[in-house]
Scaffold this active site. Structure first.
Site, PDB file in Angstrom:
ATOM      1  N   ARG A  32       0.809  -1.214   0.000  1.00  0.00           N
ATOM      2  CA  ARG A  32       0.000   0.000   0.000  1.00  0.00           C
ATOM      3  C   ARG A  32       0.847   1.271   0.000  1.00  0.00           C
ATOM      4  O   ARG A  32       0.650   2.135  -0.844  1.00  0.00           O
ATOM      5  CB  ARG A  32      -0.935   0.014   1.217  1.00  0.00           C
ATOM      6  CG  ARG A  32      -1.900   1.192   1.201  1.00  0.00           C
ATOM      7  CD  ARG A  32      -2.781   1.241   2.437  1.00  0.00           C
ATOM      8  NE  ARG A  32      -3.624   0.071   2.559  1.00  0.00           N
ATOM      9  CZ  ARG A  32      -4.462  -0.126   3.579  1.00  0.00           C
ATOM     10  NH1 ARG A  32      -4.541   0.770   4.553  1.00  0.00           N
ATOM     11  NH2 ARG A  32      -5.212  -1.210   3.632  1.00  0.00           N
ATOM     12  N   HIS A  78      -7.676  -3.947  -7.669  1.00  0.00           N
ATOM     13  CA  HIS A  78      -7.461  -3.215  -6.409  1.00  0.00           C
ATOM     14  C   HIS A  78      -8.786  -3.056  -5.657  1.00  0.00           C
ATOM     15  O   HIS A  78      -9.462  -2.032  -5.792  1.00  0.00           O
ATOM     16  CB  HIS A  78      -6.857  -1.836  -6.716  1.00  0.00           C
ATOM     17  CG  HIS A  78      -6.228  -1.161  -5.540  1.00  0.00           C
ATOM     18  ND1 HIS A  78      -5.050  -1.588  -4.975  1.00  0.00           N
ATOM     19  CD2 HIS A  78      -6.620  -0.085  -4.809  1.00  0.00           C
ATOM     20  CE1 HIS A  78      -4.727  -0.799  -3.972  1.00  0.00           C
ATOM     21  NE2 HIS A  78      -5.679   0.110  -3.841  1.00  0.00           N
ATOM     22  N   TYR A 123     -17.293  13.179 -14.072  1.00  0.00           N
ATOM     23  CA  TYR A 123     -17.190  14.369 -14.918  1.00  0.00           C
ATOM     24  C   TYR A 123     -15.876  14.448 -15.700  1.00  0.00           C
ATOM     25  O   TYR A 123     -15.793  15.182 -16.680  1.00  0.00           O
ATOM     26  CB  TYR A 123     -17.324  15.637 -14.075  1.00  0.00           C
ATOM     27  CG  TYR A 123     -18.646  15.760 -13.360  1.00  0.00           C
ATOM     28  CD1 TYR A 123     -19.846  15.808 -14.066  1.00  0.00           C
ATOM     29  CD2 TYR A 123     -18.702  15.831 -11.971  1.00  0.00           C
ATOM     30  CE1 TYR A 123     -21.065  15.914 -13.410  1.00  0.00           C
ATOM     31  CE2 TYR A 123     -19.914  15.943 -11.302  1.00  0.00           C
ATOM     32  CZ  TYR A 123     -21.089  15.979 -12.027  1.00  0.00           C
ATOM     33  OH  TYR A 123     -22.287  16.079 -11.372  1.00  0.00           O
TER      34      TYR A 123
END
Length: 739
Positions: A32, A78, A123
């Site tokens: 991570r 993931h 968006y």
């Protein structure tokens, strides 16, 4: 009836929780938070880049909605939160965060003022950048190991085959369990030149390597002002910090405008403006009258400071701002990463480059072996096809007439299974003579490539030359000039309150009840109003930028700043609220002036010495002991003027003694020396200093007497003598002045 449990293990809670926490810690560290030296990426970053390549989002493709990409990433590779994954993707697209962005984003991907102000992923659109090709170009060429994804249905690369040391080029930050990483970005051209130098001379020292890679290179034109020694310390130990300072210039037309045109890495212009505005409202920046932000698309950073006039020292103002705001910032460096051994470690610069070059060398070897294998396979097929063309009529007959043509071909011409299949797959159009010519040309070309690859694999020097050539080509394709200049600058020092305060005349007044106040200008404070039961005690004339030194009845000194004293428009504040004198004491006198100004401190019992104002200075609110005397004595003090050479002292019996000022000792603290001879219960009542040509004016009640230089000679003696008695009517002297 329940069945017995045979595999039951007994473990203590402490042992179980310790093991569980260690497993979690190792997961955070390895999967991570920390990047790998091979490609400089954390797992989430690597998965995003790989998923985008699988979606066909190359730099030449049309971008797709970010939500589509994030869906693939979290659905296939993931399994974590979509918001965190999207934030990691946005970070890789921000040119103000990454030195060489991996993603080309379209839409609102944040701003330098607020990097997390990006629009929602529904968006925005994104595709990989041209630079990302350096991570992916060799992916399908046997260059990396693969592992199963989280559910075992797909495969993903363990690391990407980076053609450049991305670990240094873009850097990264991360917090794991018990460790963290802070790797700053660097310039591609400089790092590649350092790699090439290290390939040619593996014994290169750290100091020699820094000639190629002198410092980090951030995506901002702000200056790096750390010393070469500090930078060497970072790169030899893997830990340290470097400083960045904003750049500015003075407007060519309006000389009182200072324009800040670049901020340190990840410093918000909005925050800097707030910090400067706070200094202005707090009257900590008297030279700046206004500040406004003129940043736009053409000028990403343009903060304008309007100075009081063009005569203001710009360097002094900016030096103060560098010391008190984020216009100058330190950045921590911790070159912590997962190395080639699969373990996290803090590495110096040379070790990082050496490890990456070893990874790169191994990657190139794997790529060459993969290509060699493909060439051998193709040459094997071509050899079979050429045999077929050599015996084309017989081959056609076998295919037409034999029940098992494959076996017959293999038996008659010694062909392999693969070669036989290739012959059987020949189309009629490929039987032309031209096709045979093309096969011969292809064979010759592949033989050349094979010889070249074998030379690289068998000759380490040739392989090193290939590494240098590929690094040079990538440097030319993606390299650029340094953005963050390395500049030697003096240390920025914040101005003190006294420096910030305008130097204006003030009068500091102390009342008998211990109230203090400051009036503008040099005034006569005896006629001012006081509280009921209170009255004037003493005053001193100075400047608003001066320090005010106070002495109490026990001989202790204190210090206050004139500009911080309450205004004389009111009746002041008690000194006990500003200072912490011993109980039962009272304040006696006050001084202002330069640190080198001299004063006489004495007791009414006849002992004293010369001191300087600097010795009275103390930051302790409880003050510090300066002159010693018993409880029955009182403090006497007098400030010495520059032209004073004589000292006059009068006792309670009216005896006057005058001697040279330099007969008094210069002490920092103590009791002092005997000023004049006293008998019985006599005390010192007045003292002063004066010049050789000055007159002495002695006041007793309403009477005054003026002693001219000729008269003064009658009272001269040596220190410690008794002196001569003043005329009748002056046995009770109130004070002495000069004229």
């Amino acid at each position: 009836m329940t069945q017995p449990i045979h595999d039951l293990q007994t473990r203590s809670v402490a042992e179980f929780t310790e093991q569980a926490y260690l497993n979690y810690a190792m997961y955070v560290i390895m999967d991570r938070a920390l990047p790998h030296v091979a490609d400089g990426l954390k797992p989430v970053q690597r998965r995003i880049v790989y998923a985008m390549s699988e979606l066909g989002l190359k730099n030449t493709a049309k971008p797709k909605k970010s939500a589509r990409t994030i869906g693939d990433v979290i659905g296939k590779y993931h399994p974590h939160g979509d918001s965190a994954c999207y934030e990691a993707m946005v970070l890789m697209s921000q040119p103000f965060s990454y030195r060489y962005p991996l993603i080309d984003g379209q839409g609102n991907f944040g701003s330098p003022d607020d990097p997390k102000s990006f629009a929602a992923m529904r968006y925005t659109e994104a595709k990989l950048s041209d630079y990302a090709n350096t991570l992916l170009a060799e992916l399908g060429q046997g260059t990396t190991d693969w592992q199963d994804n989280f559910d075992g249905t797909l495969s993903e690369p363990v690391t990407l085959p980076a053609r450049l040391p991305n670990i240094l080029l873009n850097g990264t930050t991360g917090i794991a369990v018990g460790m963290a990483t802070d790797i700053p970005p660097h310039n591609l051209t400089e790092v590649v030149k350092g790699c090439i130098a290290l390939l040619k001379n593996p014994e290169l020292s750290d100091k020699q390597l820094l000639k190629y890679i002198p410092a980090p290179d951030l995506p901002t034109t702000a200056e790096i002002i750390s010393s070469p020694d500090d930078l060497l310390q970072i790169y030899t130990t893997g830990r340290g910090s470097y400083k960045m300072r904003a750049t500015y210039h003075i407007d060519e037309k309006e000389k009182n405008l200072v324009i800040i045109d670049a901020l340190p890495y990840q410093v918000s212009g909005k925050k800097v403006i707030e910090q400067i505005a706070s200094l202005m409202t707090g009257k900590k920046l008297p030279w700046v009258t206004d500040i406004h932000d003129e940043s736009d698309h053409q000028n990403p950073c343009r903060i304008v400071l309007e100075l009081r006039s063009n005569r203001v020292d710009t360097d002094m103002v900016m030096g103060h701002l560098f010391a008190t705001t984020d216009l100058e910032t330190s950045f921590r460096v911790n070159l912590n990463m997962i190395g080639t051994n699969g373990k996290p470690h803090v590495k110096p610069l040379k070790t990082i480059l050496t490890e990456w070059l070893s990874v790169r060398r191994e990657t190139v070897i794997r790529r060459l072996n993969y290509r060699l294998s493909k060439i051998n396979d193709r040459l094997h097929i071509i050899a079979g096809l050429l045999i077929a063309y050599l015996h084309i009529d017989e081959v056609i007959r076998i295919i037409r007439e034999e029940d098992n043509p494959k076996a017959v071909l293999m038996a008659n011409y010694g062909l392999s299974d693969i070669q036989a299949n290739a012959i059987l797959d020949i189309r009629l159009r490929q039987l032309a003579k031209l096709e045979e010519i093309e096969l011969n040309a292809e064979r010759d070309e592949l033989e050349k490539q094979k010889a070249m690859i074998e030379n690289y694999l068998n000759n380490p020097d040739a392989l090193t030359g290939l590494l240098v050539d590929e690094l040079t080509a990538d440097m030319k394709a993606h390299g650029d000039k340094r953005k963050s200049p390395i500049v030697a600058r003096s240390q920025a020092v914040a101005l003190t309150d006294s420096d910030l305060t305008p130097s204006e005349p003030v009068t500091v007044i102390i009342s008998k009840a211990g109230f203090i106040r400051s009036a503008k200008g040099h005034i006569d404070p005896t006629n001012m109003g006081y509280r009921s039961g209170d009255a004037y005690l003493t005053h001193t004339h100075g400047k608003s930028s001066d320090k005010v030194y106070l002495m109490d009845s026990t001989g202790r000194s204190y210090r206050l700043d004139a500009h911080a004293l309450p205004s004389a428009r009111g009746q002041g504040e008690p000194l006990t609220s500003l200072l912490k004198p011993p109980s039962g004491t009272s304040f006696v006198t006050a001084f202002t002036g330069n640190d080198t100004d001299k004063i006489i401190l004495a007791s009414t019992h006849g002992y004293g010495f010369v001191n300087t104002l600097s010795e009275l200075d103390t930051a302790q609110k409880a003050g510090k002991a300066i002159i010693n005397f018993d409880d029955k004595a009182e403090l006497l003090s007098h400030k010495i003027s520059d032209n004073n050479t004589l000292f006059a002292v009068v006792n309670s019996s009216g005896f006057l003694l005058i001697y040279k000022l330099d007969e008094l000792p210069m002490l920092k603290k103590g009791k002092g020396n005997k000023l004049m001879d006293l008998t019985n219960d006599e005390t010192i009542v007045a003292m002063t200093t004066f010049g050789d040509s000055d007159n002495l004016i002695i006041t007793s009640g309403k009477r005054t007497i003026t002693l001219k230089p000729n008269d003064i000679a009658n009272f001269k003696g040596s220190r410690g003598r008794r002196g001569r008695q003043l005329p009748k009517g002056f046995q009770k002297v109130d004070f002495i002045t000069t004229a």
